[in-house]
Design an enzyme around this catalytic site. Sequence first.
Site, PDB file in Angstrom:
ATOM      1  N   ARG A 124      53.374 -42.142 -64.420  1.00 21.28           N
ATOM      2  CA  ARG A 124      53.103 -43.274 -63.472  1.00 21.28           C
ATOM      3  C   ARG A 124      51.674 -43.868 -63.995  1.00 21.28           C
ATOM      4  O   ARG A 124      51.568 -45.038 -63.942  1.00 21.28           O
ATOM      5  CB  ARG A 124      53.262 -42.861 -61.873  1.00 21.28           C
ATOM      6  CG  ARG A 124      53.342 -43.882 -61.357  1.00 21.28           C
ATOM      7  CD  ARG A 124      53.850 -43.525 -59.895  1.00 21.28           C
ATOM      8  NE  ARG A 124      53.636 -42.363 -59.510  1.00 21.28           N
ATOM      9  CZ  ARG A 124      54.066 -41.407 -58.679  1.00 21.28           C
ATOM     10  NH1 ARG A 124      55.135 -41.883 -58.032  1.00 21.28           N
ATOM     11  NH2 ARG A 124      53.668 -40.101 -58.346  1.00 21.28           N
ATOM     12  N   ALA A 147      58.950 -43.099 -83.240  1.00 24.43           N
ATOM     13  CA  ALA A 147      59.163 -44.374 -82.781  1.00 24.43           C
ATOM     14  C   ALA A 147      58.435 -45.366 -83.416  1.00 24.43           C
ATOM     15  O   ALA A 147      57.432 -45.241 -83.998  1.00 24.43           O
ATOM     16  CB  ALA A 147      59.069 -44.350 -81.607  1.00 24.43           C
ATOM     17  N   ARG A 188      55.537 -33.037 -51.045  1.00 21.14           N
ATOM     18  CA  ARG A 188      54.574 -33.933 -50.857  1.00 21.14           C
ATOM     19  C   ARG A 188      54.212 -34.023 -49.400  1.00 21.14           C
ATOM     20  O   ARG A 188      54.979 -34.556 -48.428  1.00 21.14           O
ATOM     21  CB  ARG A 188      54.289 -35.251 -51.396  1.00 21.14           C
ATOM     22  CG  ARG A 188      54.745 -35.468 -52.784  1.00 21.14           C
ATOM     23  CD  ARG A 188      54.742 -36.580 -53.447  1.00 21.14           C
ATOM     24  NE  ARG A 188      55.356 -36.828 -54.797  1.00 21.14           N
ATOM     25  CZ  ARG A 188      55.049 -36.645 -56.009  1.00 21.14           C
ATOM     26  NH1 ARG A 188      53.901 -35.775 -56.077  1.00 21.14           N
ATOM     27  NH2 ARG A 188      55.672 -36.879 -57.129  1.00 21.14           N
ATOM     28  N   HIS A 200      64.240 -38.453 -64.101  1.00 14.54           N
ATOM     29  CA  HIS A 200      63.840 -37.137 -63.765  1.00 14.54           C
ATOM     30  C   HIS A 200      64.351 -36.171 -64.749  1.00 14.54           C
ATOM     31  O   HIS A 200      64.117 -34.835 -64.557  1.00 14.54           O
ATOM     32  CB  HIS A 200      64.220 -36.830 -62.519  1.00 14.54           C
ATOM     33  CG  HIS A 200      63.241 -37.536 -61.529  1.00 14.54           C
ATOM     34  ND1 HIS A 200      63.216 -38.982 -61.134  1.00 14.54           N
ATOM     35  CD2 HIS A 200      62.365 -37.177 -60.600  1.00 14.54           C
ATOM     36  CE1 HIS A 200      62.213 -39.377 -60.217  1.00 14.54           C
ATOM     37  NE2 HIS A 200      61.646 -38.335 -59.963  1.00 14.54           N
ATOM     38  N   LEU A 201      65.131 -36.400 -65.563  1.00 18.00           N
ATOM     39  CA  LEU A 201      65.622 -35.298 -66.420  1.00 18.00           C
ATOM     40  C   LEU A 201      64.659 -34.809 -67.258  1.00 18.00           C
ATOM     41  O   LEU A 201      64.759 -33.434 -67.658  1.00 18.00           O
ATOM     42  CB  LEU A 201      66.917 -35.759 -67.316  1.00 18.00           C
ATOM     43  CG  LEU A 201      66.525 -36.653 -68.554  1.00 18.00           C
ATOM     44  CD1 LEU A 201      66.323 -35.933 -69.851  1.00 18.00           C
ATOM     45  CD2 LEU A 201      67.728 -37.269 -69.028  1.00 18.00           C
ATOM     46  N   ASP A 206      47.521 -34.834 -67.299  1.00 23.48           N
ATOM     47  CA  ASP A 206      46.794 -35.887 -67.126  1.00 23.48           C
ATOM     48  C   ASP A 206      45.536 -35.165 -66.441  1.00 23.48           C
ATOM     49  O   ASP A 206      44.656 -35.775 -65.633  1.00 23.48           O
ATOM     50  CB  ASP A 206      47.143 -37.043 -66.270  1.00 23.48           C
ATOM     51  CG  ASP A 206      47.836 -36.784 -65.020  1.00 23.48           C
ATOM     52  OD1 ASP A 206      48.084 -35.547 -64.863  1.00 23.48           O
ATOM     53  OD2 ASP A 206      48.185 -37.508 -64.291  1.00 23.48           O
ATOM     54  N   THR A 208      51.972 -29.802 -63.997  1.00 26.33           N
ATOM     55  CA  THR A 208      52.539 -31.184 -64.059  1.00 26.33           C
ATOM     56  C   THR A 208      52.840 -31.610 -65.211  1.00 26.33           C
ATOM     57  O   THR A 208      52.171 -31.185 -66.361  1.00 26.33           O
ATOM     58  CB  THR A 208      51.544 -32.236 -63.480  1.00 26.33           C
ATOM     59  OG1 THR A 208      51.886 -33.634 -64.080  1.00 26.33           O
ATOM     60  CG2 THR A 208      49.963 -31.947 -63.994  1.00 26.33           C
ATOM     61  N   ILE A 209      54.077 -32.294 -65.455  1.00 29.46           N
ATOM     62  CA  ILE A 209      54.466 -32.675 -66.828  1.00 29.46           C
ATOM     63  C   ILE A 209      53.566 -33.763 -67.375  1.00 29.46           C
ATOM     64  O   ILE A 209      53.653 -34.213 -68.551  1.00 29.46           O
ATOM     65  CB  ILE A 209      56.026 -33.215 -66.512  1.00 29.46           C
ATOM     66  CG1 ILE A 209      56.339 -34.725 -65.813  1.00 29.46           C
ATOM     67  CG2 ILE A 209      56.807 -32.267 -66.267  1.00 29.46           C
ATOM     68  CD1 ILE A 209      57.347 -35.302 -66.105  1.00 29.46           C
ATOM     69  N   ASP A 210      52.738 -34.346 -66.491  1.00 22.76           N
ATOM     70  CA  ASP A 210      52.019 -35.325 -67.037  1.00 22.76           C
ATOM     71  C   ASP A 210      50.980 -35.341 -68.004  1.00 22.76           C
ATOM     72  O   ASP A 210      50.353 -36.112 -68.520  1.00 22.76           O
ATOM     73  CB  ASP A 210      51.448 -36.332 -65.792  1.00 22.76           C
ATOM     74  CG  ASP A 210      52.540 -37.010 -64.997  1.00 22.76           C
ATOM     75  OD1 ASP A 210      53.472 -37.220 -65.343  1.00 22.76           O
ATOM     76  OD2 ASP A 210      52.387 -37.604 -63.857  1.00 22.76           O
ATOM     77  N   GLY A 267      49.314 -30.631 -59.451  1.00 23.90           N
ATOM     78  CA  GLY A 267      48.634 -31.888 -60.311  1.00 23.90           C
ATOM     79  C   GLY A 267      47.302 -32.200 -59.375  1.00 23.90           C
ATOM     80  O   GLY A 267      46.827 -31.687 -58.463  1.00 23.90           O
ATOM     81  N   ASP A 268      46.843 -33.313 -59.657  1.00 20.71           N
ATOM     82  CA  ASP A 268      45.594 -33.872 -58.987  1.00 20.71           C
ATOM     83  C   ASP A 268      45.948 -34.067 -57.472  1.00 20.71           C
ATOM     84  O   ASP A 268      44.538 -33.768 -56.808  1.00 20.71           O
ATOM     85  CB  ASP A 268      45.057 -35.137 -59.625  1.00 20.71           C
ATOM     86  CG  ASP A 268      46.028 -36.297 -59.689  1.00 20.71           C
ATOM     87  OD1 ASP A 268      47.279 -36.106 -59.349  1.00 20.71           O
ATOM     88  OD2 ASP A 268      45.729 -37.360 -60.303  1.00 20.71           O
ATOM     89  N   ARG A 275      52.983 -10.728 -60.069  1.00 24.03           N
ATOM     90  CA  ARG A 275      52.803  -9.565 -60.674  1.00 24.03           C
ATOM     91  C   ARG A 275      51.528  -9.224 -60.872  1.00 24.03           C
ATOM     92  O   ARG A 275      51.234  -7.745 -60.863  1.00 24.03           O
ATOM     93  CB  ARG A 275      53.830  -9.576 -62.142  1.00 24.03           C
ATOM     94  CG  ARG A 275      55.193  -9.823 -61.645  1.00 24.03           C
ATOM     95  CD  ARG A 275      56.102  -9.180 -62.580  1.00 24.03           C
ATOM     96  NE  ARG A 275      57.400  -9.121 -62.066  1.00 24.03           N
ATOM     97  CZ  ARG A 275      58.662  -9.173 -62.875  1.00 24.03           C
ATOM     98  NH1 ARG A 275      58.387  -9.343 -64.189  1.00 24.03           N
ATOM     99  NH2 ARG A 275      59.811  -9.275 -62.392  1.00 24.03           N
TER     100      ARG A 275
HETATM  101  O1  F6P Z   1      53.820 -36.618 -61.391  1.00 21.45           O
HETATM  102  C1  F6P Z   1      54.848 -36.251 -62.357  1.00 21.45           C
HETATM  103  C2  F6P Z   1      55.694 -37.389 -62.179  1.00 21.45           C
HETATM  104  O2  F6P Z   1      56.996 -36.967 -62.939  1.00 21.45           O
HETATM  105  C3  F6P Z   1      55.278 -38.659 -62.611  1.00 21.45           C
HETATM  106  O3  F6P Z   1      55.194 -38.718 -64.179  1.00 21.45           O
HETATM  107  C4  F6P Z   1      56.122 -39.498 -62.140  1.00 21.45           C
HETATM  108  O4  F6P Z   1      55.632 -40.968 -62.162  1.00 21.45           O
HETATM  109  C5  F6P Z   1      56.516 -39.163 -60.914  1.00 21.45           C
HETATM  110  O5  F6P Z   1      56.030 -37.730 -60.954  1.00 21.45           O
HETATM  111  C6  F6P Z   1      57.786 -39.205 -60.082  1.00 21.45           C
HETATM  112  O6  F6P Z   1      57.674 -38.609 -58.712  1.00 21.45           O
HETATM  113  P1  F6P Z   1      58.768 -38.619 -57.637  1.00 21.45           P
HETATM  114  O7  F6P Z   1      59.610 -37.347 -58.311  1.00 21.45           O
HETATM  115  O8  F6P Z   1      58.159 -38.441 -56.301  1.00 21.45           O
HETATM  116  O9  F6P Z   1      59.707 -39.797 -58.101  1.00 21.45           O
END
Ligand code: F6P
Length: 325
Positions: A175, A190, A75, A255-256, A133, A129-131, A105-106, A28
């Site tokens: 990871r 926790a 990828r 992955h959830l 980082d 990216t959810i990470d 991400g990176d 947009r």
């Molecule tokens: O980079 C995001 C991420 O969710 C990491 O936290 C995790 O290790 C990785 O991707 C998992 O990747 P894939 O979906 O290729 O298994």
Amino acid sequence: MNRPAHVGVLTSGGDAPGMNAAIRAVVRSALYNDLRITGIIEGFDGMVNGRSMPLGSRDVSNIIQRGGTILRSARSAAFRTPEGRMRAMAHLQEQGIDALVVIGGDGTFAGAKVFEQEHGMPVIGLPGTIDNDLSGTDMTIGFDTATNTAVEAIDKIRDTASSHDRLFFVEVMGRDTGFIAMSAALAAGAEYVMLPEERQTIDELVRVLEEGSRTKSSSIVVVAEGDEEGGALTVARKVKERFDHYDIRVTVLGHLQRGGAPTVTDRVLASRLGVAAVEQLLNGVHGGMLGLVNDQVTFTPFDIAINTRKTPQHDLLRVQAILSI
Ligand code: F6P
């Protein structure tokens, strides 16, 4: 650089909630500025294979609230080769695309950097990216949603853990990094958190658990998937070897954490950065990532975004330890 006339947008690497909100904002914002905009399907792979679609304003209706990415993600092995990148450039030229916004991400930014250097294509990156980082932004798009998902799950695990006097190990994604683990552990109360960035031993973990067991009947340990002691299953096994009186269970959230509707924070972040990406390309800014630092949009060259290690705030670990006594 001349004013771009036709922007390509893609998502790459692991999907993250809020990527759709970012795509919508890029589309947009481009249209608002009288630019053509094309969505490239399946990240760099789609660029190599010439898969794309022109996008109009209505094509991005009703996606701000959706997880995943309508442009899909992949990828790409082919894009890692000079030949693959040449094919990608040829496809962009065929369509008249003269600037790119890449959301990822990176790994995505490493690819973008090489591509820009080799072919002179201006590229702006958005941190998706959810990470969390990536340095150059306080938060990446997707991190807030993923962490909220993890906390919601851990809250539920707490119910069953306390009903059965159990010790739970909950593995969250990350990871190479413990951002999700750190924030989720703090927010879910926790008892302990294991992070890839910290040297934490099983001895220390057991000491904390044993001390806690004097007054608590159940405990939760959050383990980042990339922790140096291993994932939650391995850490749980090591603890069990020493203290088999614990009634241990393990939950791997997996992955959830990557799916679901983005939170307000992620939608706003993605929307702001998406608009800024097009504006910065029009200003002649490229070769780096946009982020939000102290509520201001900032530009970080790809090299710095990729090579500067961002680690969870050490102070959060201290706060978590104080609050879990
Ligand atoms: O980079 C995001 C991420 O969710 C990491 O936290 C995790 O290790 C990785 O991707 C998992 O990747 P894939 O979906 O290729 O298994």
